[in-house]
Design a protein around this motif. Structure first.
Motif, short mmCIF file in Angstrom:
data_model
loop_
_atom_site.label_atom_id
_atom_site.label_comp_id
_atom_site.label_asym_id
_atom_site.label_seq_id
_atom_site.Cartn_x
_atom_site.Cartn_y
_atom_site.Cartn_z
N ASP A 120 0.83 -1.21 0.00
CA ASP A 120 0.00 0.00 0.00
C ASP A 120 0.86 1.26 0.00
N VAL A 122 3.62 1.82 -1.30
CA VAL A 122 4.22 2.14 -2.60
C VAL A 122 3.18 2.24 -3.71
N GLY A 123 1.90 2.14 -3.32
CA GLY A 123 0.82 2.33 -4.30
C GLY A 123 0.69 1.21 -5.30
N THR A 124 0.85 -0.02 -4.85
CA THR A 124 0.70 -1.17 -5.76
C THR A 124 -0.77 -1.32 -6.17
N PRO A 125 -1.05 -1.48 -7.46
CA PRO A 125 -2.44 -1.65 -7.90
C PRO A 125 -3.13 -2.81 -7.19
N ALA A 126 -4.44 -2.66 -6.99
CA ALA A 126 -5.20 -3.59 -6.14
C ALA A 126 -5.05 -5.05 -6.55
N ARG A 127 -5.17 -5.33 -7.86
CA ARG A 127 -5.15 -6.73 -8.29
C ARG A 127 -3.77 -7.35 -8.07
N GLU A 128 -2.74 -6.56 -8.40
CA GLU A 128 -1.37 -7.03 -8.20
C GLU A 128 -1.10 -7.24 -6.70
N MET B 1 -6.37 -4.26 -14.93
CA MET B 1 -5.63 -3.94 -13.70
C MET B 1 -5.83 -2.45 -13.37
N SER B 2 -6.20 -2.15 -12.13
CA SER B 2 -6.43 -0.74 -11.78
C SER B 2 -5.10 0.00 -11.73
N PRO B 3 -5.09 1.26 -12.19
CA PRO B 3 -3.83 1.98 -12.22
C PRO B 3 -3.28 2.27 -10.83
N ARG B 4 -1.95 2.54 -10.80
CA ARG B 4 -1.25 2.75 -9.53
C ARG B 4 -1.81 3.96 -8.75
N SER B 7 -4.87 3.14 -6.60
CA SER B 7 -4.79 2.21 -5.48
C SER B 7 -4.67 2.95 -4.14
N ARG B 8 -3.96 4.08 -4.15
CA ARG B 8 -3.81 4.80 -2.87
C ARG B 8 -5.12 5.42 -2.38
N ARG B 10 -7.98 4.34 -2.87
CA ARG B 10 -8.76 3.21 -2.37
C ARG B 10 -8.30 2.83 -0.96
N TYR B 11 -6.96 2.81 -0.78
CA TYR B 11 -6.40 2.49 0.55
C TYR B 11 -6.85 3.56 1.56
N ARG B 14 -10.51 3.16 2.40
CA ARG B 14 -10.72 1.94 3.18
C ARG B 14 -10.25 2.15 4.63
#
Lengths: 241, 303
Positions: A120, A122-128, B1-4, B7-8, B10-11, B14
């Motif tokens: 998290d 490092v901002g890794t994409p959710a699926r990965e 695949m969702s972009p980088r 993801s943040r 979303r984190y 959450r």
């Protein structure tokens, strides 16, 4: 520079961790570490040993910039820890995996979330992220516990969780403080194999341990601290098992 | 695949949601504090808005009179009216003829209208009544208008209640000033309470903050979920405060209707305008974010 025995296997500019005459004092006149110099290269696996209070944890904390040396210089992944600005510390830590003696797990997050934390930041994409976390949990045998919370795990499971979090990001440096302290002999070997595998893939590994059986079994380079001073730095005795 | 980059957020969402669910007591305290503050600030805003409306109604009725000489022809009057209408701050110009002035006098002096009975001619002059734009209902603007209009040929006298205008302007300024001062004190007090409440929440989760730092979480990475939590608490607090204000307004109105009618006359009290309501909720969200930011400040996140 105290090198009792032989020179480190990976000395020089290629080293990922370099300590130059490092000392640490918390109280005037007393030294937690005194004039320690050593280097750790890519893929090198080093056991850090010595009695309690010898300075093992202090040395590790300085490598991941949780402490500043009182004297000397520490270069980690090309960054001088002594001169690192506070805002640059997180970026360095993201390249270092740490297994803490007390695990430092987030009790309110699930096993999966604890491991995913390193991805998290490092901002890794959710699926990965999901795939890597599951693969890592499988490697430490915790995939069936991924939705549980750390407090519902046994001591050994918590330790494996801490190791999974430290390794999930493929760190360049791994620091493990007594990583097998709560594990039975079979699990100890499994976990040590995981750590050795990380070293084989290029991670520089520092494992602090009191377990002489483990040191004997793996036959890797051993750095021994006593009273904060470097008492021994012996080279690899045989290749990784 | 969702972009980088996705993801943040979303984190953050959450984590903020988890934080809200895991700390219902501290979160509830923040929401209640913000709601009560906004209820007080909102009550005061309601009072001020209604007072301003009353003052505005008085202001609308306020007119400046330019009394005319008796010998003006229709053409002179039309020209004069045009010139006066073009003077600074004049919104509208109404002509009050001599006959209309007499009618007004009689209407406003019922029982004493006989005072004029002995007079052969109507002694009251015709006049132009000037309705001023709201921003010109102050003493300075009136001074300027008097200077501009007083010398026009055909105007015998220019009359306006300078004291009344100053009083009106002063009353509006006083109400606004007091409202702003009380509002600022309330907002500051709430900010302090919310800051301390959120600080408690951060303190309760200090282990988590410390672990996040150890795995490489930057100050921003650690702070954003807390700021989102603060914003959510502030938003809910704002909505609750607004709902309470609305309920109180409609519950209290029938109880005090008699007294209010006596006090306000024909101006019936009204609730805040939609923009003001949205502003109140936004203030709530802002209080939550500021409270979180203050609680996280002063090196509490390490680094």
């Amino acid at each position: 520079m105290k090198h009792l025995g032989v020179e480190p296997a990976h000395a020089g500019a290629g080293a990922l961790v370099r300590l130059f005459h490092v000392s640490k004092s918390y109280l005037a006149g007393t030294w937690a570490l005194r004039d320690v110099s050593l280097e750790l290269g890519k893929g090198e696996f080093v056991f850090l040993t010595g009695p309690s209070g010898a300075g093992k944890t202090t040395l590790m904390r300085m490598i991941f910039a949780d402490e500043q040396p009182s004297e000397g210089q520490i270069i980690v992944l090309g960054r001088n820890v002594s001169r690192l600005s506070p805002s640059a510390v997180p970026a360095l830590r993201r390249r270092i995996g740490v297994v803490f003696q007390d695990f430092k797990l987030l009790s309110r997050r699930t096993v999966e979330e604890n491991v995913g934390l390193a991805l998290d930041v490092v901002g890794t994409p959710a699926r990965e992220r999901r795939a890597r976390v599951f693969a890592m949990l499988k490697r430490v045998g915790l995939q069936h516990r991924r939705y549980h919370h750390p407090l519902s795990l046994s001591g050994g499971e918590q330790q494996r969780l801490a190791i999974a979090r430290a390794l999930v990001n493929d760190p360049e440096v791994l620091l493990a403080d007594e990583p097998t302290g709560n594990l039975d002999p079979d699990l100890t070997l499994e976990i040590m194999d995981l750590i050795a595998d990380a070293a084989a893939r290029g991670t520089a590994v520092f494992v602090a341990t009191h377990d002489h059986g483990l040191i004997e079994r793996y036959g890797r380079r051993v750095v021994r601290l006593e009273g904060g001073e470097l008492a021994e730095d012996t080279p690899i005795r045989r290749p990784l098992l | 695949m969702s972009p980088r980059w996705l993801s943040r957020p979303r984190y953050f969402l959450r984590t903020a949601w988890s934080g809200l669910r895991e700390s219902p007591v501290t979160g509830g305290i923040s929401v209640v504090t913000i709601a009560l503050c906004l209820l007080l600030v909102g009550s005061f805003a309601l009072l001020v808005a209604n007072m301003e409306r009353i003052l505005d109604r008085f202001g609308e009725e306020f007119r400046v009179s330019a009394y005319l000489e008796d010998n003006l022809t229709d053409a002179d009057l039309a020209r004069l009216r045009e010139r006066v209408a073009a003077a600074p701050g004049v919104e509208r110009v109404d002509l009050v003829t001599k006959e209309a002035a007499l009618e007004r006098f009689r209407a406003s002096h019922i029982g004493r209208a006989a005072l004029l009975d002995g007079m052969e001619d109507n002694p009251l002059p015709a006049s132009l009544e000037l309705v001023l734009a709201p921003e010109h209902r102050n003493a300075d603007a009136l001074e300027r208008l008097a200077e501009a209009v007083d010398g026009f040929p055909g105007i015998a006298e220019f009359g306006y209640g300078a004291d009344w205008v100053s009083g009106y302007h002063g009353a509006v300024a006083l109400v606004r000033g007091v409202a702003m001062a009380i509002g600022a004190v309330l907002v500051l007090a709430t900010l302090l309470i919310v800051t301390n409440t959120i600080r408690l929440a951060v303190y309760a989760r200090r282990d988590e903050v410390s672990i996040l730092r150890l795995v490489g979480g930057s100050r921003t990475f650690i702070a954003i979920p807390y700021l989102l939590e603060g914003a959510a608490q502030g938003l809910v607090g704002g909505l609750v405060g607004l709902a309470l204000l609305f309920a109180l307004f409609h519950l209290a109105l029938p109880v005090f209707a008699g007294s209010l009618e006596l006090l306000l006359g024909y101006v019936s009290p009204s609730f805040l305008e939609p923009r003001a309501c949205a502003g109140l909720v936004a203030v709530g969200a802002g209080l939550g974010v500021l409270g979180s930011a203050a609680a996280l400040g002063q090196g509490r996140l390490g680094e």
